[in-house]
Design a protein around this motif. Structure first.
Motif, PDB file in Angstrom:
ATOM      1  N   PRO A 151       0.720  -1.282  -0.056  1.00  0.00           N
ATOM      2  CA  PRO A 151       0.044   0.195   0.070  1.00  0.00           C
ATOM      3  C   PRO A 151       1.019   1.165  -0.030  1.00  0.00           C
ATOM      4  O   PRO A 151       1.922   1.533   0.612  1.00  0.00           O
ATOM      5  CB  PRO A 151      -0.588  -0.053   1.298  1.00  0.00           C
ATOM      6  CG  PRO A 151       0.033  -0.885   2.167  1.00  0.00           C
ATOM      7  CD  PRO A 151       0.804  -1.984   1.209  1.00  0.00           C
ATOM      8  N   VAL A 201       1.809   4.853   0.945  1.00  0.00           N
ATOM      9  CA  VAL A 201       1.355   5.711   2.324  1.00  0.00           C
ATOM     10  C   VAL A 201       1.910   7.224   2.367  1.00  0.00           C
ATOM     11  O   VAL A 201       1.417   7.923   2.979  1.00  0.00           O
ATOM     12  CB  VAL A 201       2.077   5.039   3.755  1.00  0.00           C
ATOM     13  CG1 VAL A 201       1.442   3.725   3.688  1.00  0.00           C
ATOM     14  CG2 VAL A 201       3.594   4.794   3.515  1.00  0.00           C
ATOM     15  N   ALA A 202       2.606   7.509   1.136  1.00  0.00           N
ATOM     16  CA  ALA A 202       3.138   9.074   1.192  1.00  0.00           C
ATOM     17  C   ALA A 202       3.488   9.195  -0.304  1.00  0.00           C
ATOM     18  O   ALA A 202       4.032   8.071  -0.907  1.00  0.00           O
ATOM     19  CB  ALA A 202       4.400   9.248   2.243  1.00  0.00           C
ATOM     20  N   VAL A 227       6.069   6.528  -1.405  1.00  0.00           N
ATOM     21  CA  VAL A 227       6.649   5.596  -0.302  1.00  0.00           C
ATOM     22  C   VAL A 227       5.483   4.501  -0.202  1.00  0.00           C
ATOM     23  O   VAL A 227       4.370   4.845  -0.001  1.00  0.00           O
ATOM     24  CB  VAL A 227       6.904   6.472   1.061  1.00  0.00           C
ATOM     25  CG1 VAL A 227       7.527   5.478   1.935  1.00  0.00           C
ATOM     26  CG2 VAL A 227       8.222   7.346   0.700  1.00  0.00           C
ATOM     27  N   VAL A 228       5.992   3.188  -0.110  1.00  0.00           N
ATOM     28  CA  VAL A 228       5.065   2.344   0.330  1.00  0.00           C
ATOM     29  C   VAL A 228       5.257   1.575   1.540  1.00  0.00           C
ATOM     30  O   VAL A 228       6.503   1.571   2.035  1.00  0.00           O
ATOM     31  CB  VAL A 228       4.966   1.017  -0.805  1.00  0.00           C
ATOM     32  CG1 VAL A 228       4.450   1.558  -2.047  1.00  0.00           C
ATOM     33  CG2 VAL A 228       6.230   0.400  -1.095  1.00  0.00           C
ATOM     34  N   HIS A 229       4.194   0.957   2.211  1.00  0.00           N
ATOM     35  CA  HIS A 229       4.507  -0.159   3.317  1.00  0.00           C
ATOM     36  C   HIS A 229       5.167  -1.582   2.838  1.00  0.00           C
ATOM     37  O   HIS A 229       4.519  -2.048   1.996  1.00  0.00           O
ATOM     38  CB  HIS A 229       3.279  -0.301   4.127  1.00  0.00           C
ATOM     39  CG  HIS A 229       3.657  -1.192   5.242  1.00  0.00           C
ATOM     40  ND1 HIS A 229       2.507  -1.865   5.925  1.00  0.00           N
ATOM     41  CD2 HIS A 229       4.820  -1.299   5.972  1.00  0.00           C
ATOM     42  CE1 HIS A 229       3.327  -2.323   7.100  1.00  0.00           C
ATOM     43  NE2 HIS A 229       4.612  -2.175   7.125  1.00  0.00           N
ATOM     44  N   GLU A 253      10.639  -0.797   7.254  1.00  0.00           N
ATOM     45  CA  GLU A 253       9.238  -1.181   7.013  1.00  0.00           C
ATOM     46  C   GLU A 253       8.742  -0.072   5.659  1.00  0.00           C
ATOM     47  O   GLU A 253       7.812  -0.602   5.024  1.00  0.00           O
ATOM     48  CB  GLU A 253       8.437  -0.680   8.053  1.00  0.00           C
ATOM     49  CG  GLU A 253       8.293  -1.450   9.246  1.00  0.00           C
ATOM     50  CD  GLU A 253       7.678  -2.649   9.466  1.00  0.00           C
ATOM     51  OE1 GLU A 253       6.884  -3.020   8.570  1.00  0.00           O
ATOM     52  OE2 GLU A 253       7.819  -3.381  10.355  1.00  0.00           O
ATOM     53  N   HIS A 254       9.814   0.644   5.303  1.00  0.00           N
ATOM     54  CA  HIS A 254       9.377   1.818   4.380  1.00  0.00           C
ATOM     55  C   HIS A 254      10.214   1.107   2.969  1.00  0.00           C
ATOM     56  O   HIS A 254      11.573   0.833   2.919  1.00  0.00           O
ATOM     57  CB  HIS A 254      10.256   3.069   4.516  1.00  0.00           C
ATOM     58  CG  HIS A 254       9.633   3.638   5.683  1.00  0.00           C
ATOM     59  ND1 HIS A 254       9.775   3.530   6.965  1.00  0.00           N
ATOM     60  CD2 HIS A 254       9.085   4.865   5.821  1.00  0.00           C
ATOM     61  CE1 HIS A 254       9.525   4.490   7.851  1.00  0.00           C
ATOM     62  NE2 HIS A 254       8.878   5.244   7.099  1.00  0.00           N
ATOM     63  N   ILE A 259      -2.680   7.963  -2.001  1.00  0.00           N
ATOM     64  CA  ILE A 259      -2.474   7.113  -0.810  1.00  0.00           C
ATOM     65  C   ILE A 259      -3.491   6.086  -0.579  1.00  0.00           C
ATOM     66  O   ILE A 259      -4.690   6.217  -0.953  1.00  0.00           O
ATOM     67  CB  ILE A 259      -2.601   8.120   0.260  1.00  0.00           C
ATOM     68  CG1 ILE A 259      -1.135   9.245   0.492  1.00  0.00           C
ATOM     69  CG2 ILE A 259      -2.821   7.325   1.731  1.00  0.00           C
ATOM     70  CD1 ILE A 259      -1.359  10.004   1.504  1.00  0.00           C
ATOM     71  N   GLY A 260      -3.052   4.825  -0.337  1.00  0.00           N
ATOM     72  CA  GLY A 260      -3.986   3.846  -0.264  1.00  0.00           C
ATOM     73  C   GLY A 260      -4.110   2.764  -1.515  1.00  0.00           C
ATOM     74  O   GLY A 260      -4.431   1.886  -1.538  1.00  0.00           O
ATOM     75  N   ASP A 261      -3.500   3.192  -2.619  1.00  0.00           N
ATOM     76  CA  ASP A 261      -3.303   2.464  -3.778  1.00  0.00           C
ATOM     77  C   ASP A 261      -2.322   1.437  -3.380  1.00  0.00           C
ATOM     78  O   ASP A 261      -1.401   1.490  -2.619  1.00  0.00           O
ATOM     79  CB  ASP A 261      -2.801   3.301  -5.057  1.00  0.00           C
ATOM     80  CG  ASP A 261      -3.659   4.362  -5.813  1.00  0.00           C
ATOM     81  OD1 ASP A 261      -4.872   4.230  -5.302  1.00  0.00           O
ATOM     82  OD2 ASP A 261      -3.227   4.967  -6.568  1.00  0.00           O
ATOM     83  N   PHE A 262      -2.616   0.208  -4.058  1.00  0.00           N
ATOM     84  CA  PHE A 262      -1.494  -0.948  -4.031  1.00  0.00           C
ATOM     85  C   PHE A 262      -0.781  -0.870  -5.329  1.00  0.00           C
ATOM     86  O   PHE A 262      -1.090  -0.971  -6.423  1.00  0.00           O
ATOM     87  CB  PHE A 262      -2.390  -2.092  -3.687  1.00  0.00           C
ATOM     88  CG  PHE A 262      -2.766  -2.344  -2.474  1.00  0.00           C
ATOM     89  CD1 PHE A 262      -1.538  -3.065  -1.533  1.00  0.00           C
ATOM     90  CD2 PHE A 262      -3.687  -2.066  -1.818  1.00  0.00           C
ATOM     91  CE1 PHE A 262      -1.949  -3.435  -0.138  1.00  0.00           C
ATOM     92  CE2 PHE A 262      -3.983  -2.286  -0.403  1.00  0.00           C
ATOM     93  CZ  PHE A 262      -3.174  -3.047   0.471  1.00  0.00           C
ATOM     94  N   PHE A 314       5.045   5.289  11.586  1.00  0.00           N
ATOM     95  CA  PHE A 314       5.061   4.991  10.184  1.00  0.00           C
ATOM     96  C   PHE A 314       3.754   5.524   9.590  1.00  0.00           C
ATOM     97  O   PHE A 314       2.762   5.559  10.136  1.00  0.00           O
ATOM     98  CB  PHE A 314       4.748   3.313   9.961  1.00  0.00           C
ATOM     99  CG  PHE A 314       5.010   2.984   8.742  1.00  0.00           C
ATOM    100  CD1 PHE A 314       6.401   2.724   8.150  1.00  0.00           C
ATOM    101  CD2 PHE A 314       4.059   2.773   7.726  1.00  0.00           C
ATOM    102  CE1 PHE A 314       6.575   2.543   6.677  1.00  0.00           C
ATOM    103  CE2 PHE A 314       3.994   2.500   6.383  1.00  0.00           C
ATOM    104  CZ  PHE A 314       5.414   2.174   5.707  1.00  0.00           C
ATOM    105  N   VAL A 345      -4.250   3.346   5.226  1.00  0.00           N
ATOM    106  CA  VAL A 345      -5.529   3.856   5.249  1.00  0.00           C
ATOM    107  C   VAL A 345      -6.296   2.467   4.828  1.00  0.00           C
ATOM    108  O   VAL A 345      -7.597   2.371   4.672  1.00  0.00           O
ATOM    109  CB  VAL A 345      -6.034   4.778   4.212  1.00  0.00           C
ATOM    110  CG1 VAL A 345      -5.506   6.183   4.474  1.00  0.00           C
ATOM    111  CG2 VAL A 345      -5.863   4.191   2.614  1.00  0.00           C
ATOM    112  N   HIS A 346      -5.792   1.208   5.059  1.00  0.00           N
ATOM    113  CA  HIS A 346      -6.379   0.077   4.985  1.00  0.00           C
ATOM    114  C   HIS A 346      -6.570  -0.851   6.083  1.00  0.00           C
ATOM    115  O   HIS A 346      -7.270  -1.677   6.130  1.00  0.00           O
ATOM    116  CB  HIS A 346      -5.873  -1.071   3.834  1.00  0.00           C
ATOM    117  CG  HIS A 346      -5.698  -0.385   2.423  1.00  0.00           C
ATOM    118  ND1 HIS A 346      -6.794  -0.348   1.634  1.00  0.00           N
ATOM    119  CD2 HIS A 346      -4.835   0.238   1.930  1.00  0.00           C
ATOM    120  CE1 HIS A 346      -6.874   0.420   0.444  1.00  0.00           C
ATOM    121  NE2 HIS A 346      -5.544   0.373   0.527  1.00  0.00           N
ATOM    122  N   VAL A 394       0.911  12.216   7.163  1.00  0.00           N
ATOM    123  CA  VAL A 394       1.666  12.991   6.401  1.00  0.00           C
ATOM    124  C   VAL A 394       0.905  13.826   5.204  1.00  0.00           C
ATOM    125  O   VAL A 394       1.587  14.443   4.414  1.00  0.00           O
ATOM    126  CB  VAL A 394       2.571  11.994   5.527  1.00  0.00           C
ATOM    127  CG1 VAL A 394       3.849  11.398   6.379  1.00  0.00           C
ATOM    128  CG2 VAL A 394       1.981  10.992   4.519  1.00  0.00           C
TER     129      VAL A 394
END
Lengths: 365, 365
Positions: free
Chosen positions: A256, A258-259, A268-270, A316-317, A332-335, B81, B85-86, B105
């Motif tokens: 996902p 996140v930024a 930036v993804v998780h 984690e980033h 934000i929230g897109d995979f 972190f 949003v999921h 963020v």
């Protein structure tokens, strides 16, 4: 297809089964034993996909992993790692119920095995067929003869053959002829051993065959057994080497967003080192990638070039390079889908898969 | 002290507790909040060692890890972190029973949190105090004001303060003055935010403080809270940066020797990428190390220079550089101690410790 909430390792079962079938057919055509290395997928369920295709013998990288697969009914397992003289309990447990094949690299190993193991054991002598990591030199007949002499002293120890791993095929960087040259050279280092010892040991097996050589070579003459592992999934490194196309890569991480920082050409993804591990690849254009971004869709992912890749990983980033105009379209929230640089270590870090059909598969630890 | 059979992550509890006490005392002296990052040790038991020293607030790197520590009674947790949003279910579960502090963020994050979360939540605005990974620019008052405006619209959302991570302190390479300069600059980017917003938000917290700056700096004026993680164990990278001495490193992997090649100046151990992960360090002499070898003894290990280091890692193999005369003295079955390059990822790969007192400690996953 399924609901994603956090970093998830997606597995395209159809691609995976095609990879399995490809190597099963190649082994059949060459009339050689396929003993696939299960260290890549580490999962009972995926092992069963090999079994459906007729595979009965497997390779693992540790005794712990051998125990795990023995629990699912595998009863002919090679531990392709030099025997650890502290693991007598696991060895005895396994050898008491199944065909256990261990690797030795020195005559001292045999004395220890003879003394500490009470059950029938098959012994491969690991030879160095060019990679120079572990194994006896293929021309060090002095050591080989010493090992054979030691084995012959003990009724429960059986010499199974010579095993090599031509890991230097990974340095071929996109040149299939180089992979074929490694295949040729590494095989030709082993074949004379069979000539020399086959009178005394008519059943001895020459075992080699890593993912690059098994993917590219069509003929394995003189070799009796191959043990590729990574090709069950492949990855970005294998595509770079020339073992596969990106469309054959059967796993992708869904991460996902996140930024978003279009002004820095970054998203930036998780998805960090705890998900991918930390292997990287210097791509043809000189940039270093920790994973290449693909586009997820309902039924899996498309491998059409996105121009995006993970440029750095913390715990984690995952920081993804994405040109401003692309980053601006991401929310934000897109995979994002990410093809791993090294699928074996990514699987080991993740310990579970979600198939694109929505099935959860867990690994051994 | 204990019986080793396979790769095992040893933990020297005394060294670990000294590291914890050092930072607890430093925080007390400065009258600031210590909110240690638990992503490094990931274990209930080790968390309790902090609790004994008076720590009540912690940091974690994921909501999953927050759940794990909440189970052991921690009730004031910051997830450092950017909010995903999921994960509304985990957020709601946690926020319903404890003080949960999340990072945002962008203003869009707030709309989502307001809508999806039903419980009281503390919100930190993540700011970029020089590392350029995630966070709003410390001078982007437009975005900060938008976020604050959004927060103010919702009764269950509370602005907690500004949080930064000066991860660029890791690039200091042995120069303590450079670490102090990063400390100075990264703090001075945040302090004006307090000046600007403290009238409206008198309780706002400025939170920063990574392991290098927390180890080297003695004063934290203007800062309210520090969140170091790695210093619970330290590692070879931290010694290289200048954060600690090797004697402060509280973890070492014990790896059995499985093959010896004096003629190549190499020894091979069971200990690979699945044990250490794959972080490496270019040492002062230019060689690349995946872990530095130390000598194990009855009560732990000595950090006297051995000249040995891991020169390459495969999935299970660690190839150690050891000069011929040293390699010749090593026997198959010996255990070598290896200080990790990056203790956080090594712990994440291993998921358990054996203390030098013989106690087994497991981590969260």
């Amino acid at each position: 297809m399924f609901t994603l909430t956090e970093p998830t390792l997606l597995l395209d079962k159809q691609k995976c089964i095609r990879n399995i079938q490809m190597i099963v057919e190649k082994a059949q055509k060459n009339n050689i034993i396929l003993r696939p290395h299960f260290k890549t997928h580490q999962a009972h369920e995926i092992g069963r996909w090999f079994r459906i295709e007729g595979v009965t013998k497997i390779t693992v990288s540790s005794l712990k992993m051998a125990e795990y697969f023995a629990q699912d009914g595998w009863n002919d397992i090679t531990v392709a790692f030099p025997v650890n003289v502290h693991e007598k309990e696991r060895i005895n447990r396994l050898a008491s119920t199944m065909t256990l094949n261990l690797l030795v690299v020195s005559p001292e190993n045999i004395g220890w095995l003879a003394r500490e193991v009470k059950h029938s054991l098959n012994i491969f002598i690991e030879v160095d067929n060019g990679y120079h990591r572990t194994g006896v030199s293929t021309t060090d007949f002095d050591t080989i003869d010493k090992i054979l002499l030691e084995i012959a002293k003990h009724k429960h120890l059986h010499f199974a053959g010579f095993l090599g791993h031509a890991g230097h095929s990974y340095k071929s960087a996109g040149d299939k002829n180089k992979i074929l040259a490694v295949h040729q050279e590494s095989s030709s280092l082993m074949i004379p051993l069979k000539e020399k010892y086959k009178t005394k040991y008519p059943d001895l097996v020459l075992s080699t065959g890593d993912t690059p050589t098994c993917s590219v070579a069509e003929s394995f003459s003189g070799i009796d057994e191959i043990r590729p592992g990574n090709l069950v999934f492949y990855d970005v490194t294998q595509e770079f080497i020339g073992s596969c196309s990106l469309d054959q890569v059967a796993v992708a991480m869904a991460c996902p967003v996140v930024a978003i920082y279009p002004e820095r050409n970054e998203v930036v993804v998780h998805g960090g080192g705890v998900h991918f591990s930390k292997d990287s690849l210097t791509q043809r254009n000189g940039t270093v990638s920790y994973g290449n971004v693909v586009t997820l869709h309902e039924k899996g992912w498309s491998t059409a070039e996105t121009g995006m890749y993970i440029k750095s990983l913390s715990q984690e980033h995952g920081v993804i390079h994405a040109k401003k105009e692309i980053a601006e379209k991401i929310k934000i929230g897109d995979f994002l889908g990410i093809l791993p640089i090294h699928s074996c270590l990514t699987v080991d870090a993740m310990r579970s898969y979600l198939t694109t059909d929505g099935e959860l598969i867990t690994t051994y630890s």
